[in-house]
Design an enzyme around this catalytic site. Sequence first.
Site, PDB file in Angstrom:
ATOM      1  N   MET A   6       8.337   4.939   5.012  1.00  0.00           N
ATOM      2  CA  MET A   6       8.560   3.549   4.581  1.00  0.00           C
ATOM      3  C   MET A   6       9.782   3.456   3.677  1.00  0.00           C
ATOM      4  O   MET A   6      10.519   2.470   3.727  1.00  0.00           O
ATOM      5  CB  MET A   6       7.318   2.979   3.894  1.00  0.00           C
ATOM      6  CG  MET A   6       6.115   2.859   4.820  1.00  0.00           C
ATOM      7  SD  MET A   6       6.448   2.003   6.379  1.00  0.00           S
ATOM      8  CE  MET A   6       6.967   0.422   5.801  1.00  0.00           C
TER       9      MET A   6
ATOM     10  N   PHE B 109       0.791  -1.222   0.000  1.00  0.00           N
ATOM     11  CA  PHE B 109       0.000   0.000   0.000  1.00  0.00           C
ATOM     12  C   PHE B 109       0.828   1.279   0.000  1.00  0.00           C
ATOM     13  O   PHE B 109       0.315   2.363   0.271  1.00  0.00           O
ATOM     14  CB  PHE B 109      -0.996  -0.008   1.158  1.00  0.00           C
ATOM     15  CG  PHE B 109      -1.979  -1.135   1.047  1.00  0.00           C
ATOM     16  CD1 PHE B 109      -2.639  -1.383  -0.145  1.00  0.00           C
ATOM     17  CD2 PHE B 109      -2.221  -1.972   2.114  1.00  0.00           C
ATOM     18  CE1 PHE B 109      -3.534  -2.429  -0.262  1.00  0.00           C
ATOM     19  CE2 PHE B 109      -3.115  -3.020   2.010  1.00  0.00           C
ATOM     20  CZ  PHE B 109      -3.776  -3.246   0.813  1.00  0.00           C
ATOM     21  N   CYS B 110       2.099   1.176  -0.316  1.00  0.00           N
ATOM     22  CA  CYS B 110       2.938   2.366  -0.458  1.00  0.00           C
ATOM     23  C   CYS B 110       2.706   2.978  -1.839  1.00  0.00           C
ATOM     24  O   CYS B 110       2.637   2.266  -2.838  1.00  0.00           O
ATOM     25  CB  CYS B 110       4.415   2.005  -0.304  1.00  0.00           C
ATOM     26  SG  CYS B 110       4.921   1.742   1.383  1.00  0.00           S
ATOM     27  N   HIS B 111       2.581   4.286  -1.867  1.00  0.00           N
ATOM     28  CA  HIS B 111       2.420   4.998  -3.133  1.00  0.00           C
ATOM     29  C   HIS B 111       3.783   5.138  -3.822  1.00  0.00           C
ATOM     30  O   HIS B 111       4.790   5.352  -3.150  1.00  0.00           O
ATOM     31  CB  HIS B 111       1.854   6.397  -2.888  1.00  0.00           C
ATOM     32  CG  HIS B 111       0.477   6.390  -2.340  1.00  0.00           C
ATOM     33  ND1 HIS B 111       0.207   6.201  -0.998  1.00  0.00           N
ATOM     34  CD2 HIS B 111      -0.725   6.543  -2.948  1.00  0.00           C
ATOM     35  CE1 HIS B 111      -1.094   6.244  -0.808  1.00  0.00           C
ATOM     36  NE2 HIS B 111      -1.693   6.448  -1.974  1.00  0.00           N
TER      37      HIS B 111
ATOM     38  N   ASP C  95      24.723 -10.001   3.949  1.00  0.00           N
ATOM     39  CA  ASP C  95      25.037 -10.847   2.797  1.00  0.00           C
ATOM     40  C   ASP C  95      26.530 -10.833   2.492  1.00  0.00           C
ATOM     41  O   ASP C  95      27.124 -11.877   2.210  1.00  0.00           O
ATOM     42  CB  ASP C  95      24.244 -10.384   1.575  1.00  0.00           C
ATOM     43  CG  ASP C  95      24.551 -11.223   0.354  1.00  0.00           C
ATOM     44  OD1 ASP C  95      24.467 -12.468   0.439  1.00  0.00           O
ATOM     45  OD2 ASP C  95      24.885 -10.639  -0.699  1.00  0.00           O
TER      46      ASP C  95
END
Length: 163
Positions: free
Chosen positions: A119, A82-84, A134
């Site tokens: 976000m 739901f991030c724009h 990593d």
Amino acid sequence: MKKTARKQLTHVDPAGRPAMVDVSGKAVTPREATAECRVRFPADVAVQLRASGLKSAKGGIVETAIIAGTMAVKRTHELIPFCHPLPIEGCRISVEWAGERDLRIECMVRTTHRTGVEMEALTGANIAALTVYDMCKALSHRIVIGPAKLLGKRGGRRDFGQG
């Protein structure tokens, strides 16, 4: 006695279904957010990484983490439902030692839009931390990522934290 408004989840519609927030009525304003994530190494690994100048067989750890975090910032809307999608106007990621065994990753993101970039900042910091993991996992699987947190945001309805 003053009545305070009850906080509610913003990504749920009145029927309780998941929904993207409609930002069409919001003002376009400058927005900024800063987040951090920590990476904690076992003591012997931290000594080895310090001695190598944070270089590994895969290349420069800091440089690679910054690139990965920046790429993640720009693709946050593809990762979190739901991030724009936002025009990212600025992104700065720093990776520095914070004590003997911890790396501190900070991600600052800027845009001018109808919604904030919290976000994006959190995603950038976390993906940079995952990239460090990593690149260093050949040395140990006892590396710990976190905590991750929002340090502050500016713009929009309310400001939070450091500016």
